[in-house]
Design an enzyme around this catalytic site. Structure first.
Site, PDB file in Angstrom:
ATOM      1  CG  ASP A 159      -8.155  -3.048   2.531  1.00  0.00           C
ATOM      2  OD1 ASP A 159      -6.759  -3.052   2.114  1.00  0.00           O
ATOM      3  OD2 ASP A 159      -8.538  -3.672   2.984  1.00  0.00           O
ATOM      4  CG  ASN A 181      -1.494  11.308   4.733  1.00  0.00           C
ATOM      5  OD1 ASN A 181      -1.432  11.517   6.044  1.00  0.00           O
ATOM      6  ND2 ASN A 181      -0.266  11.327   4.140  1.00  0.00           N
ATOM      7  NE  ARG A 204       5.608 -14.452   1.316  1.00  0.00           N
ATOM      8  CZ  ARG A 204       5.769 -14.358   2.624  1.00  0.00           C
ATOM      9  NH1 ARG A 204       6.982 -14.909   3.252  1.00  0.00           N
ATOM     10  NH2 ARG A 204       4.835 -14.292   3.575  1.00  0.00           N
ATOM     11  CE  LYS A 205       8.899  -7.005   3.814  1.00  0.00           C
ATOM     12  NZ  LYS A 205       9.574  -6.283   4.367  1.00  0.00           N
TER      13      LYS A 205
END
Lengths: 236, 236
Positions: A159, A181, A204-205
Site C-alpha cells: 500500500d 494475491n 480522478r482514478k
C-alpha cells in the site's frame, strides 16, 4: 561500524557483508536523533542503518547508481506526518480526525517500530516511466506464521509503495481498492523488491499495480492491483 | 485505575469512562509481565488495559455477555507465536523460514507495538454461525494520512480477523487473496468493529468476508473478501 545490538535482530548470515558504497550519508554516521519531534521530523529514515543486511545494502547501492543520471530519484521518508496535510479532512468532512494538537505522538505506521525490528525500506521513483520500486527488509516484529512475515505487513508495504507511485503520478490520493494475491510466504528478515507502476488514469482514478519478488527475481511472492482516488476538495 | 502515561496516548475524550465490568481479570490488575519470553508467552493481550477507551470497554463487556451461554468465545492472543507451528515450512519446503533459535525476538506483528500505541483488539468467535468479530482501537503509531489510520494497519486487522475465522472453520490456513475496498477513512484512536464470516468452503479453499464499521454501525469504513487455503502437507 555495525552495532552489536542490531546484529542480534536478524540471523547472522543476513547481516554480514561489506558496507554499502551509497553516495548519501548512511544513518549510522550521524549522531542518534533527539527525541524532540521538531528534530526527529527531519531525520530521513530511507538511508542505510546497521540493521540492513548485505542484500539490502547492495540493492540500495544499485538504485543509488540509477539516480546519478536523474532518471530515478530516492524518496525520503520520515517518522512524522506533516500536520498540514488537510486534504483528507476536507474530502471527508464528517470523518472527524484526531487533531494534531491532541496527538503529538502520532507516527507514520511503517516507521513506528524500532530500527531493524520492523519495516526497513527505501523507495526510488522513475518519473518518466511512472514506476516506484521499494527495497524492503521485514524485521522480527512483523511475524505472522512462525518464521514468516504477516500478510498485513506485506499489505502495508505494498500500500505504501503503490501510494507513493500514485502520489507522484497524480497528487494526493487515497487507496480505494487493494487486491492482493499472496503466492509464496516471505521469510522474516529476508529482503524483497516491490515493483509498482501506474497502469492507467481515468479522471480522478489512478490504477496502480505491483509485485513482490525475491532479490534474485526468481520467486514471485505476491502481486496486487489497486485503485487510488485523487482528493480534490474543490470538486466535491 | 487508569495510568496517566496511557492517558496521553489518545485524545482525552476517547479515554475517559467507567471501567468495564468484564468477567475476566483485566490486564492492569496483574503485575507487569517479565521480559522473559517463557513468561510473556502466557500473557493474554486480548483483555482490557488502561489505554482502552470507553467505547472499547463497553463493546468488550457486551461481547463478554454473549460468551455466557457458550454461543460466543473470546479468542486469546499472545505476543509470541508458537515455534511448533511448522505447517507453513512443510507446505512451502523451499521458503527457508528463519528458525526459531535464530530469531528469539520474533513477535506477532499486531502485538509488537507498545500497549496503547498500536493495535488494541479482542476477538470473539461464534462457532455455530462461523463468524468472528474483532473490536479494534487503532493507536497513534498506526497513522497514514494525518489523523487517520494507515491502509496497511486496516488490512492487518482485517487479515488477522479473517484468518481467525478461517482457522476456526477449517484448521491452519494461509491467506491466498485479500481484496479490500476502503470506503471511509478511520480516525486515529477511534474504535471500530470488524465483522467476518465464512461464506463458502470448496475443498481446501475457504472464502471469508468482512466489513469494518463504526461502533454505532452507521459508518461502513471498509469491506473485504478473502480466500484462504488450508495447509495439508500430507496431500501436497
Amino acid at each position: 561500524m555495525l552495532r552489536s545490538g542490531a546484529l542480534r535482530l536478524c540471523p547472522p548470515g543476513a547481516l554480514r557483508g561489506p558496507r554499502g558504497s551509497a553516495s548519501p550519508p548512511a544513518r549510522e554516521s550521524r549522531p542518534p536523533p533527539r527525541s524532540f519531534a521538531s528534530e526527529a521530523i527531519r531525520v530521513d529514515l530511507s538511508l542505510p542503518n546497521p540493521s540492513w543486511s548485505k542484500d539490502m545494502r547492495l540493492l540500495f547501492d544499485q538504485f543509488m547508481k540509477k539516480t546519478e543520471d536523474g532518471s530515478w530519484k530516492r524518496l525520503p521518508s520520515y517518522k512524522y506526518v506533516s500536520p498540514q496535510s488537510t486534504e483528507v479532512k476536507t474530502f471527508f468532512p464528517d470523518a472527524k480526525p484526531v487533531k494534531g494538537a491532541d496527538m503529538p505522538q502520532a507516527q507514520l505506521f511503517p516507521r513506528s517500530l524500532e530500527e531493524g525490528r520492523g519495516f526497513e525500506y527505501a523507495m526510488f521513483h522513475n518519473h518518466v516511466e511512472n514506476r516506484t520500486v521499494c527495497i524492503f527488509q521485514g524485521g522480527p516484529y512483523l511475524q505472522g506464521a512462525s518464521g514468516f512475515l504477516h500478510g498485513g505487513a506485506i499489505a502495508t508495504m505494498m500500500d505504501s509503495t503503490l501510494g507513493a507511485c500514485a502520489l507522484r503520478a497524480g497528487g494526493v490520493a487515497m487507496t480505494a481498492n487493494l487486491n492482493i494475491n499472496f503466492r509464496r510466504p516471505i521469510p522474516l528478515c529476508s529482503v524483497v523488491v516491490i515493483n509498482s507502476q501506474l497502469d492507467k488514469v481515468e479522471g480522478r482514478k489512478l490504477f496502480v499495480s505491483c509485485n513482490v519478488q525475491s532479490v534474485d527475481g526468481k520467486t514471485l511472492h505476491s502481486e496486487a492491483t489497486s485503485l487510488f482516488v485523487k482528493l480534490n476538495p474543490k470538486k466535491v
